[in-house]
Design an enzyme around this catalytic site. Structure first.
Site, PDB file in Angstrom:
ATOM      1  N   ASP A 124      17.656  -8.600  -0.034  1.00 18.35           N
ATOM      2  CA  ASP A 124      18.697  -7.579  -0.096  1.00 18.35           C
ATOM      3  C   ASP A 124      18.193  -6.240  -0.614  1.00 18.35           C
ATOM      4  O   ASP A 124      18.606  -5.191  -0.134  1.00 18.35           O
ATOM      5  CB  ASP A 124      19.850  -8.059  -0.985  1.00 18.35           C
ATOM      6  CG  ASP A 124      21.014  -7.108  -0.981  1.00 18.35           C
ATOM      7  OD1 ASP A 124      21.890  -7.253  -0.107  1.00 18.35           O
ATOM      8  OD2 ASP A 124      21.059  -6.203  -1.840  1.00 18.35           O
TER       9      ASP A 124
ATOM     10  N   ASN B 156      21.381  -9.422  -6.018  1.00 20.58           N
ATOM     11  CA  ASN B 156      21.666  -8.310  -5.122  1.00 20.58           C
ATOM     12  C   ASN B 156      20.915  -7.042  -5.513  1.00 20.58           C
ATOM     13  O   ASN B 156      19.847  -6.753  -5.015  1.00 20.58           O
ATOM     14  CB  ASN B 156      23.178  -8.070  -5.084  1.00 20.58           C
ATOM     15  CG  ASN B 156      23.594  -7.148  -3.962  1.00 20.58           C
ATOM     16  OD1 ASN B 156      23.060  -6.070  -3.782  1.00 20.58           O
ATOM     17  ND2 ASN B 156      24.587  -7.573  -3.184  1.00 20.58           N
TER      18      ASN B 156
ATOM     19  N   ASP C  99      26.951  -4.752  -6.724  1.00 25.79           N
ATOM     20  CA  ASP C  99      26.050  -4.592  -5.588  1.00 25.79           C
ATOM     21  C   ASP C  99      24.770  -3.905  -6.069  1.00 25.79           C
ATOM     22  O   ASP C  99      24.229  -4.271  -7.103  1.00 25.79           O
ATOM     23  CB  ASP C  99      26.759  -3.809  -4.481  1.00 25.79           C
ATOM     24  CG  ASP C  99      26.235  -4.136  -3.092  1.00 25.79           C
ATOM     25  OD1 ASP C  99      25.032  -3.941  -2.851  1.00 25.79           O
ATOM     26  OD2 ASP C  99      27.039  -4.563  -2.231  1.00 25.79           O
TER      27      ASP C  99
END
Length: 323
Positions: free
Chosen positions: A135, A182, A233
Protein backbone atom coordinates in the site's frame (compact mmCIF):
# COMPACT_ATOMS: atom_id res chain seq x y z
CA UNK A 1 -54.04 0.76 29.04
CA UNK A 2 -51.80 3.35 30.67
CA UNK A 3 -48.27 3.53 29.30
CA UNK A 4 -45.74 5.52 31.23
CA UNK A 5 -44.03 8.26 29.21
CA UNK A 6 -40.39 7.17 28.93
CA UNK A 7 -37.39 9.32 28.07
CA UNK A 8 -36.51 9.13 24.37
CA UNK A 9 -33.30 9.69 22.46
CA UNK A 10 -33.60 12.21 19.65
CA UNK A 11 -31.35 13.19 16.78
CA UNK A 12 -30.15 16.77 16.99
CA UNK A 13 -30.74 19.02 14.02
CA UNK A 14 -27.47 19.52 12.17
CA UNK A 15 -25.77 16.40 13.54
CA UNK A 16 -22.81 15.36 11.38
CA UNK A 17 -23.07 12.15 9.38
CA UNK A 18 -19.52 11.43 10.55
CA UNK A 19 -19.52 12.49 14.21
CA UNK A 20 -16.37 12.54 16.29
CA UNK A 21 -16.08 11.86 19.98
CA UNK A 22 -15.71 14.80 22.36
CA UNK A 23 -11.94 14.56 22.75
CA UNK A 24 -11.43 15.03 19.02
CA UNK A 25 -14.17 17.61 18.53
CA UNK A 26 -12.32 19.89 20.97
CA UNK A 27 -9.04 19.75 19.05
CA UNK A 28 -7.72 22.81 17.26
CA UNK A 29 -9.52 22.58 13.92
CA UNK A 30 -9.23 24.18 10.49
CA UNK A 31 -11.28 23.68 7.32
CA UNK A 32 -9.38 22.89 4.14
CA UNK A 33 -10.08 24.70 0.89
CA UNK A 34 -10.37 23.27 -2.64
CA UNK A 35 -7.02 23.34 -4.48
CA UNK A 36 -7.48 21.30 -7.67
CA UNK A 37 -10.35 19.33 -9.16
CA UNK A 38 -9.05 16.13 -10.76
CA UNK A 39 -12.22 14.61 -12.15
CA UNK A 40 -16.01 14.81 -12.24
CA UNK A 41 -15.91 11.11 -11.35
CA UNK A 42 -15.25 9.84 -7.84
CA UNK A 43 -11.77 8.53 -8.67
CA UNK A 44 -9.95 6.86 -5.79
CA UNK A 45 -7.08 9.34 -5.47
CA UNK A 46 -4.04 8.25 -3.43
CA UNK A 47 -0.33 8.80 -2.96
CA UNK A 48 0.41 12.53 -3.26
CA UNK A 49 4.14 13.15 -3.71
CA UNK A 50 6.31 15.99 -5.07
CA UNK A 51 9.57 15.67 -6.97
CA UNK A 52 12.56 18.04 -6.73
CA UNK A 53 11.23 20.11 -9.65
CA UNK A 54 7.96 20.73 -7.81
CA UNK A 55 5.81 18.44 -9.93
CA UNK A 56 3.08 16.54 -8.10
CA UNK A 57 2.39 12.85 -8.61
CA UNK A 58 -0.53 10.73 -7.44
CA UNK A 59 -2.54 7.68 -8.47
CA UNK A 60 -6.06 6.54 -9.17
CA UNK A 61 -6.12 3.31 -7.20
CA UNK A 62 -8.83 1.46 -9.10
CA UNK A 63 -8.13 2.92 -12.55
CA UNK A 64 -4.47 1.95 -12.43
CA UNK A 65 -3.32 5.43 -13.47
CA UNK A 66 -0.24 7.37 -12.33
CA UNK A 67 -0.73 11.13 -12.75
CA UNK A 68 1.61 14.09 -12.95
CA UNK A 69 0.58 17.68 -12.22
CA UNK A 70 3.03 20.32 -13.40
CA UNK A 71 3.13 23.49 -11.33
CA UNK A 72 2.31 26.33 -11.30
CA UNK A 73 0.18 25.59 -14.39
CA UNK A 74 -1.63 22.72 -12.64
CA UNK A 75 -1.63 20.77 -15.89
CA UNK A 76 -2.77 17.17 -15.31
CA UNK A 77 -1.61 14.22 -17.39
CA UNK A 78 -1.41 10.43 -17.08
CA UNK A 79 2.17 9.17 -17.34
CA UNK A 80 1.59 5.44 -16.72
CA UNK A 81 -1.32 3.01 -16.63
CA UNK A 82 -1.56 -0.59 -15.45
CA UNK A 83 -5.09 -1.45 -14.23
CA UNK A 84 -4.17 -4.70 -12.49
CA UNK A 85 -1.54 -2.89 -10.40
CA UNK A 86 -4.20 -1.03 -8.35
CA UNK A 87 -1.60 1.59 -7.32
CA UNK A 88 -1.86 3.13 -3.86
CA UNK A 89 1.20 5.37 -3.44
CA UNK A 90 4.09 7.12 -5.20
CA UNK A 91 7.40 8.01 -3.54
CA UNK A 92 10.64 9.44 -4.97
CA UNK A 93 13.93 7.56 -4.63
CA UNK A 94 17.16 9.55 -4.18
CA UNK A 95 18.04 8.73 -7.79
CA UNK A 96 14.92 10.62 -8.91
CA UNK A 97 12.83 7.65 -9.99
CA UNK A 98 9.20 7.17 -9.01
CA UNK A 99 8.51 4.10 -6.88
CA UNK A 100 4.87 3.09 -7.31
CA UNK A 101 3.22 0.77 -4.78
CA UNK A 102 0.50 -1.57 -6.01
CA UNK A 103 -1.91 -3.61 -3.92
CA UNK A 104 -2.66 -5.93 -6.84
CA UNK A 105 -5.65 -8.19 -6.20
CA UNK A 106 -5.80 -7.12 -2.52
CA UNK A 107 -4.70 -10.64 -1.60
CA UNK A 108 -1.23 -11.56 -2.80
CA UNK A 109 -0.26 -9.97 -6.13
CA UNK A 110 0.97 -6.57 -5.01
CA UNK A 111 4.27 -5.20 -6.27
CA UNK A 112 6.51 -2.12 -6.40
CA UNK A 113 7.53 -0.65 -9.76
CA UNK A 114 10.22 1.97 -10.39
CA UNK A 115 10.04 4.31 -13.37
CA UNK A 116 11.33 7.57 -14.72
CA UNK A 117 9.25 10.69 -14.12
CA UNK A 118 7.67 10.37 -17.55
CA UNK A 119 6.58 6.78 -16.87
CA UNK A 120 9.32 5.17 -18.95
CA UNK A 121 11.99 2.55 -18.14
CA UNK A 122 9.78 0.55 -15.80
CA UNK A 123 11.58 -1.85 -13.47
CA UNK A 124 10.14 -4.31 -10.96
CA UNK A 125 11.61 -3.69 -7.49
CA UNK A 126 9.38 -6.02 -5.43
CA UNK A 127 7.67 -8.63 -7.62
CA UNK A 128 4.13 -9.93 -7.20
CA UNK A 129 5.56 -13.39 -6.55
CA UNK A 130 6.56 -12.26 -3.03
CA UNK A 131 2.87 -12.37 -2.06
CA UNK A 132 2.47 -8.92 -0.52
CA UNK A 133 -0.36 -6.41 -0.90
CA UNK A 134 1.75 -3.23 -0.96
CA UNK A 135 0.00 0.00 0.00
CA UNK A 136 2.70 2.56 0.86
CA UNK A 137 6.43 3.00 1.42
CA UNK A 138 8.93 5.40 2.98
CA UNK A 139 12.65 5.71 2.13
CA UNK A 140 15.49 6.05 4.58
CA UNK A 141 18.76 7.93 4.00
CA UNK A 142 20.51 4.74 2.92
CA UNK A 143 18.18 4.24 -0.02
CA UNK A 144 16.35 1.30 1.50
CA UNK A 145 12.68 1.55 2.34
CA UNK A 146 9.87 0.34 4.57
CA UNK A 147 6.57 -0.77 3.04
CA UNK A 148 3.16 -1.76 4.37
CA UNK A 149 1.37 -5.01 3.56
CA UNK A 150 -2.37 -4.24 3.41
CA UNK A 151 -3.59 -7.72 4.24
CA UNK A 152 -5.67 -8.98 7.13
CA UNK A 153 -8.54 -7.99 9.37
CA UNK A 154 -8.95 -7.99 13.17
CA UNK A 155 -9.64 -11.73 13.47
CA UNK A 156 -6.95 -12.65 10.94
CA UNK A 157 -4.12 -10.10 11.22
CA UNK A 158 -1.70 -11.23 8.53
CA UNK A 159 -0.42 -7.85 7.29
CA UNK A 160 2.65 -5.99 8.46
CA UNK A 161 5.56 -3.63 7.84
CA UNK A 162 8.71 -4.77 6.04
CA UNK A 163 12.12 -3.32 5.22
CA UNK A 164 13.81 -3.64 1.82
CA UNK A 165 17.59 -3.27 1.75
CA UNK A 166 19.21 -0.45 -0.29
CA UNK A 167 20.25 -2.94 -2.99
CA UNK A 168 16.63 -4.26 -3.08
CA UNK A 169 17.78 -7.86 -2.59
CA UNK A 170 16.42 -8.65 0.88
CA UNK A 171 13.09 -8.10 2.63
CA UNK A 172 12.91 -8.29 6.43
CA UNK A 173 9.88 -8.01 8.73
CA UNK A 174 9.67 -5.10 11.17
CA UNK A 175 6.06 -5.34 12.42
CA UNK A 176 3.81 -8.35 11.91
CA UNK A 177 0.32 -9.59 12.80
CA UNK A 178 -1.37 -6.39 11.65
CA UNK A 179 -4.88 -5.92 10.30
CA UNK A 180 -4.18 -4.08 7.03
CA UNK A 181 -1.05 -2.01 7.62
CA UNK A 182 -1.58 1.14 5.55
CA UNK A 183 0.23 4.48 6.04
CA UNK A 184 3.89 4.75 6.98
CA UNK A 185 6.32 7.56 7.88
CA UNK A 186 9.76 8.09 9.42
CA UNK A 187 10.71 10.80 11.91
CA UNK A 188 13.24 13.42 10.82
CA UNK A 189 16.07 11.54 12.58
CA UNK A 190 14.76 8.20 11.22
CA UNK A 191 14.71 6.65 14.69
CA UNK A 192 10.90 6.56 14.96
CA UNK A 193 8.72 4.64 12.53
CA UNK A 194 5.00 5.38 12.32
CA UNK A 195 2.44 2.99 10.81
CA UNK A 196 -1.35 3.04 10.63
CA UNK A 197 -3.45 -0.10 10.90
CA UNK A 198 -6.57 0.50 8.82
CA UNK A 199 -8.77 -2.42 9.85
CA UNK A 200 -7.91 -2.24 13.56
CA UNK A 201 -8.11 1.58 13.80
CA UNK A 202 -4.70 1.90 15.44
CA UNK A 203 -1.61 4.10 15.24
CA UNK A 204 1.76 2.40 15.83
CA UNK A 205 4.86 4.23 17.03
CA UNK A 206 8.10 2.22 16.85
CA UNK A 207 11.55 3.17 18.13
CA UNK A 208 14.16 1.54 15.91
CA UNK A 209 17.63 0.34 16.77
CA UNK A 210 20.62 1.47 14.71
CA UNK A 211 20.10 -1.19 12.05
CA UNK A 212 16.66 0.28 11.31
CA UNK A 213 15.03 -3.13 11.55
CA UNK A 214 15.19 -4.30 15.15
CA UNK A 215 12.87 -2.62 17.62
CA UNK A 216 14.42 -0.98 20.69
CA UNK A 217 13.51 -2.47 24.11
CA UNK A 218 10.00 -1.32 25.02
CA UNK A 219 10.10 0.60 21.74
CA UNK A 220 6.82 -0.49 20.15
CA UNK A 221 3.53 0.95 21.33
CA UNK A 222 0.09 2.05 20.16
CA UNK A 223 -0.33 5.67 21.30
CA UNK A 224 -3.75 6.12 19.72
CA UNK A 225 -6.82 4.06 18.83
CA UNK A 226 -9.17 5.71 16.36
CA UNK A 227 -12.96 5.61 16.34
CA UNK A 228 -15.53 5.37 13.59
CA UNK A 229 -15.57 4.00 10.06
CA UNK A 230 -13.36 3.33 8.24
CA UNK A 231 -9.99 4.18 9.73
CA UNK A 232 -6.49 5.64 9.40
CA UNK A 233 -5.00 5.77 5.91
CA UNK A 234 -1.74 7.33 4.69
CA UNK A 235 0.38 9.74 6.73
CA UNK A 236 3.27 12.20 6.58
CA UNK A 237 5.34 14.35 8.94
CA UNK A 238 6.34 18.01 9.20
CA UNK A 239 9.73 19.44 10.22
CA UNK A 240 8.65 19.48 13.89
CA UNK A 241 7.97 15.74 13.69
CA UNK A 242 4.20 16.13 13.95
CA UNK A 243 2.34 13.33 12.16
CA UNK A 244 -0.61 13.97 9.81
CA UNK A 245 -2.96 11.01 9.30
CA UNK A 246 -5.70 10.98 6.66
CA UNK A 247 -8.91 9.34 7.88
CA UNK A 248 -10.66 7.28 5.21
CA UNK A 249 -14.46 7.65 5.07
CA UNK A 250 -14.24 10.53 7.58
CA UNK A 251 -13.26 13.50 5.40
CA UNK A 252 -10.45 14.75 7.60
CA UNK A 253 -6.85 14.40 8.75
CA UNK A 254 -5.82 14.11 12.40
CA UNK A 255 -2.51 15.59 13.58
CA UNK A 256 -0.35 14.05 16.32
CA UNK A 257 2.66 15.30 18.24
CA UNK A 258 5.95 13.46 17.91
CA UNK A 259 5.01 11.35 20.92
CA UNK A 260 1.59 10.42 19.58
CA UNK A 261 -0.81 12.84 21.26
CA UNK A 262 -3.59 14.33 19.09
CA UNK A 263 -3.04 18.09 18.73
CA UNK A 264 -5.19 19.18 15.79
CA UNK A 265 -7.27 18.23 12.79
CA UNK A 266 -8.07 19.39 9.27
CA UNK A 267 -11.62 18.89 8.01
CA UNK A 268 -12.73 18.72 4.39
CA UNK A 269 -15.72 20.91 3.44
CA UNK A 270 -18.98 18.98 3.06
CA UNK A 271 -18.04 16.12 5.39
CA UNK A 272 -20.91 16.74 7.82
CA UNK A 273 -23.44 16.15 5.04
CA UNK A 274 -21.63 13.06 3.76
CA UNK A 275 -19.46 14.54 1.01
CA UNK A 276 -15.76 14.06 0.28
CA UNK A 277 -15.35 11.49 3.03
CA UNK A 278 -12.78 9.31 1.22
CA UNK A 279 -9.72 11.24 2.36
CA UNK A 280 -6.66 9.08 1.79
CA UNK A 281 -3.33 10.89 1.67
CA UNK A 282 -1.69 14.10 3.00
CA UNK A 283 1.48 15.69 1.58
CA UNK A 284 3.19 19.06 2.02
CA UNK A 285 4.02 21.39 -0.84
CA UNK A 286 7.85 21.51 -0.66
CA UNK A 287 9.30 24.37 1.35
CA UNK A 288 5.93 25.41 2.81
CA UNK A 289 3.52 24.61 5.62
CA UNK A 290 0.76 24.05 3.05
CA UNK A 291 -0.69 20.55 3.30
CA UNK A 292 -2.55 18.88 0.44
CA UNK A 293 -5.16 16.17 1.10
CA UNK A 294 -6.78 14.13 -1.66
CA UNK A 295 -10.30 12.77 -1.49
CA UNK A 296 -13.25 11.73 -3.63
CA UNK A 297 -17.01 11.84 -3.30
CA UNK A 298 -17.77 8.31 -4.49
CA UNK A 299 -21.15 8.30 -6.24
CA UNK A 300 -22.38 11.45 -4.46
CA UNK A 301 -21.70 13.75 -7.38
CA UNK A 302 -18.79 16.02 -6.42
CA UNK A 303 -16.00 14.13 -8.13
CA UNK A 304 -12.37 13.87 -7.00
CA UNK A 305 -10.43 16.79 -5.55
CA UNK A 306 -7.22 17.82 -3.85
CA UNK A 307 -7.67 20.19 -0.89
CA UNK A 308 -5.24 22.52 0.86
CA UNK A 309 -4.73 23.81 4.42
CA UNK A 310 -1.81 24.98 6.55
CA UNK A 311 -0.15 22.65 9.04
CA UNK A 312 1.75 23.39 12.23
CA UNK A 313 5.17 23.62 10.53
CA UNK A 314 6.94 23.32 7.20
CA UNK A 315 6.73 19.88 5.67
CA UNK A 316 9.64 17.45 5.88
CA UNK A 317 10.63 15.92 2.55
CA UNK A 318 13.06 13.32 3.90
CA UNK A 319 10.23 10.82 3.98
CA UNK A 320 10.18 10.61 0.19
CA UNK A 321 13.74 11.17 -1.03
CA UNK A 322 17.26 12.05 0.12
CA UNK A 323 19.43 14.70 -1.46
Amino acid sequence: MYVKQLPKLKYKQGDSLVPMFSGESNLQTVIAEPWLKISDEGLALEGLCFDRQGNLYFVDAFGGNVYQVTLPEKKIKIIYRLPELNPAAVKIHKDGRLFVCGVGDFKSTGRILAMQQDGSEVEVIVPSSTGYCIDDLVFDQKGGFYFTDLKGFPTNPIGGVYYVSPDFTTIQPVLQNMAAANGIALSTDEKTLWATELNANRLHRVLLQDDGIQIAPFGANIPYTFTGHHGPDSCCIDSDDNLYVAMYEQGRALVFSKTGYPIGQILLPGRDTGHMLRSTHPAFIPGTDQLLICSNDGTNGRGAWIYIARGFATGHLGYQFSE
